[in-house]
Design a protein around this motif. Structure first.
Motif, PDB file in Angstrom:
ATOM      1  N   UNK A  85       0.873  -1.261  -0.081  1.00  0.00           N
ATOM      2  CA  UNK A  85      -0.403  -0.203  -0.357  1.00  0.00           C
ATOM      3  C   UNK A  85       0.486   1.508   0.389  1.00  0.00           C
ATOM      4  N   UNK A  86       2.080   0.979   0.801  1.00  0.00           N
ATOM      5  CA  UNK A  86       2.898   2.073   1.459  1.00  0.00           C
ATOM      6  C   UNK A  86       3.816   2.532  -0.562  1.00  0.00           C
ATOM      7  N   UNK A  87       3.892   1.300  -0.774  1.00  0.00           N
ATOM      8  CA  UNK A  87       4.513   1.647  -2.101  1.00  0.00           C
ATOM      9  C   UNK A  87       3.615   2.213  -3.716  1.00  0.00           C
ATOM     10  N   UNK A  88       2.294   1.681  -3.521  1.00  0.00           N
ATOM     11  CA  UNK A  88       0.927   2.035  -4.454  1.00  0.00           C
ATOM     12  C   UNK A  88       1.031   3.224  -4.107  1.00  0.00           C
ATOM     13  N   UNK A  89       1.197   3.951  -2.425  1.00  0.00           N
ATOM     14  CA  UNK A  89       0.690   5.508  -2.768  1.00  0.00           C
ATOM     15  C   UNK A  89       1.883   6.482  -2.951  1.00  0.00           C
ATOM     16  N   UNK A  90       3.293   6.155  -2.748  1.00  0.00           N
ATOM     17  CA  UNK A  90       4.753   6.495  -3.651  1.00  0.00           C
ATOM     18  C   UNK A  90       4.836   6.048  -4.974  1.00  0.00           C
ATOM     19  N   UNK A  91       3.829   5.346  -5.534  1.00  0.00           N
ATOM     20  CA  UNK A  91       4.129   5.634  -7.035  1.00  0.00           C
ATOM     21  C   UNK A  91       3.384   6.622  -7.416  1.00  0.00           C
ATOM     22  N   UNK A  92       2.197   6.461  -6.701  1.00  0.00           N
ATOM     23  CA  UNK A  92       0.394   7.479  -7.308  1.00  0.00           C
ATOM     24  C   UNK A  92       1.070   9.150  -7.314  1.00  0.00           C
ATOM     25  N   UNK A  93       2.433   8.922  -6.265  1.00  0.00           N
ATOM     26  CA  UNK A  93       2.181  10.499  -5.610  1.00  0.00           C
ATOM     27  C   UNK A  93       3.768  10.809  -6.654  1.00  0.00           C
ATOM     28  N   UNK A  94       4.409  10.142  -7.649  1.00  0.00           N
ATOM     29  CA  UNK A  94       5.368  10.678  -7.771  1.00  0.00           C
ATOM     30  C   UNK A  94       4.186  11.143  -9.696  1.00  0.00           C
ATOM     31  N   UNK A  95       3.630   9.484  -9.761  1.00  0.00           N
ATOM     32  CA  UNK A  95       2.831   9.909 -10.919  1.00  0.00           C
ATOM     33  C   UNK A  95       2.449  11.188 -11.324  1.00  0.00           C
ATOM     34  N   UNK A  96       1.510  11.814  -9.860  1.00  0.00           N
ATOM     35  CA  UNK A  96       0.598  12.701  -9.705  1.00  0.00           C
ATOM     36  C   UNK A  96       1.510  14.214 -10.078  1.00  0.00           C
ATOM     37  N   UNK A  97       2.624  14.188  -9.231  1.00  0.00           N
ATOM     38  CA  UNK A  97       3.379  15.140 -10.066  1.00  0.00           C
ATOM     39  C   UNK A  97       4.274  15.014 -10.770  1.00  0.00           C
ATOM     40  N   UNK A  98       4.256  14.080 -11.707  1.00  0.00           N
ATOM     41  CA  UNK A  98       4.503  14.285 -13.225  1.00  0.00           C
ATOM     42  C   UNK A  98       3.419  15.042 -14.008  1.00  0.00           C
ATOM     43  N   UNK A  99       1.701  14.935 -14.010  1.00  0.00           N
ATOM     44  CA  UNK A  99       0.951  14.975 -14.152  1.00  0.00           C
ATOM     45  C   UNK A  99       0.668  16.089 -14.255  1.00  0.00           C
ATOM     46  N   UNK A 100       0.810  16.842 -12.873  1.00  0.00           N
ATOM     47  CA  UNK A 100       0.987  18.363 -12.489  1.00  0.00           C
ATOM     48  C   UNK A 100       1.174  19.396 -13.445  1.00  0.00           C
ATOM     49  N   UNK A 101       2.844  19.093 -13.321  1.00  0.00           N
ATOM     50  CA  UNK A 101       4.161  19.366 -14.774  1.00  0.00           C
ATOM     51  C   UNK A 101       3.674  19.555 -15.894  1.00  0.00           C
ATOM     52  N   UNK A 102       2.942  18.369 -16.255  1.00  0.00           N
ATOM     53  CA  UNK A 102       2.266  18.066 -17.553  1.00  0.00           C
ATOM     54  C   UNK A 102       1.764  19.509 -17.733  1.00  0.00           C
ATOM     55  N   UNK A 103       0.164  19.444 -17.218  1.00  0.00           N
ATOM     56  CA  UNK A 103      -0.495  19.741 -17.086  1.00  0.00           C
ATOM     57  C   UNK A 103      -0.171  21.832 -16.887  1.00  0.00           C
ATOM     58  N   UNK A 104       0.671  21.828 -16.597  1.00  0.00           N
ATOM     59  CA  UNK A 104       1.345  23.207 -15.620  1.00  0.00           C
ATOM     60  C   UNK A 104       2.481  23.736 -17.630  1.00  0.00           C
ATOM     61  N   UNK A 105       2.954  22.769 -18.336  1.00  0.00           N
ATOM     62  CA  UNK A 105       3.453  23.101 -18.999  1.00  0.00           C
ATOM     63  C   UNK A 105       2.269  23.076 -20.596  1.00  0.00           C
ATOM     64  N   UNK A 106       1.085  21.939 -20.413  1.00  0.00           N
ATOM     65  CA  UNK A 106       0.643  22.195 -21.533  1.00  0.00           C
ATOM     66  C   UNK A 106      -0.035  24.172 -21.218  1.00  0.00           C
ATOM     67  N   UNK A 107      -0.662  24.717 -19.802  1.00  0.00           N
ATOM     68  CA  UNK A 107      -1.127  26.275 -20.119  1.00  0.00           C
ATOM     69  C   UNK A 107      -0.103  26.605 -20.849  1.00  0.00           C
ATOM     70  N   UNK A 108       1.107  26.470 -19.934  1.00  0.00           N
ATOM     71  CA  UNK A 108       2.206  27.734 -20.346  1.00  0.00           C
ATOM     72  C   UNK A 108       2.298  27.475 -21.653  1.00  0.00           C
ATOM     73  N   UNK A 109       2.770  26.629 -22.137  1.00  0.00           N
ATOM     74  CA  UNK A 109       2.907  26.839 -24.296  1.00  0.00           C
ATOM     75  C   UNK A 109       1.260  26.827 -24.411  1.00  0.00           C
ATOM     76  N   UNK A 110       0.215  26.638 -24.576  1.00  0.00           N
ATOM     77  CA  UNK A 110      -0.837  27.036 -25.551  1.00  0.00           C
ATOM     78  C   UNK A 110      -1.965  27.835 -24.746  1.00  0.00           C
TER      79      UNK A 110
END
Length: 159
Positions: A85-110
């Motif tokens: 469960x802790x491992x899954x939480x860790x991977x989910x948090x990493x994925x969420x941070x990557x997706x948030x940065x991706x969303x921020x880059x999308x807004x910045x570019x477009x």
């Protein structure tokens, strides 16, 4: 006493999930880009669809935290399921941070030139940092719990 506190924390997680679902449904209706759109076009906006797809990972992490609290309440925290469960939480948090940065880059570019997305970019930056902190804490707890399980199993073998 432990069951009451873990039940309370599980209730808090359920409330957070319900508030998150409410925000996901309500926010697109009041967001500035949706003022001239009908109900269907509000929810098929690419950024809104991206947020909905990304939120699945967030809800998986909440579910895993709920399960982890269940293991604590059952006094089975020193189990492989708690580590998973802790491992899954860790991977989910990493994925969420990557997706948030991706969303921020999308807004910045477009984003249109006449609008300034600085506030949104700062929110993305802060949210990504919070996700990285959660991932780091989960990784530390995962390692500590795995070490404790290893020590416990070594002691059981020697007895």
């Amino acid at each position: 006493m432990k069951k009451k506190s873990t039940f309370f924390l599980q209730a808090v997680i359920v409330i957070i999930a319900l508030l998150s679902i409410t925000a996901l449904i309500w926010f697109p209706l009041v967001e500035g880009r949706a003022e001239n759109l009908d109900l269907l076009h509000v929810y098929i906006d690419p950024l809104i669809l991206y947020v909905y797809a990304s939120s699945i990972i967030y809800f998986v992490a909440l579910y895993k935290a709920f399960k982890l609290l269940g293991y604590i309440g059952e006094n089975s925290i020193f189990s492989i399921n708690a580590v998973k469960a802790l491992r899954s939480i860790k991977y989910c948090a990493i994925a969420i941070s990557i997706l948030i940065v991706g969303g921020g880059l999308y807004i910045k570019i477009f984003h249109p030139e006449e609008d300034d997305p600085a506030g949104f970019i700062v929110l993305c930056f802060v949210a990504a940092i919070v996700s990285v902190v959660v991932a780091t804490a989960a990784a530390i707890f995962e390692k500590l719990l795995q070490n404790a399980i290893d020590i416990k199993s070594e002691n059981e073998l020697t007895i």
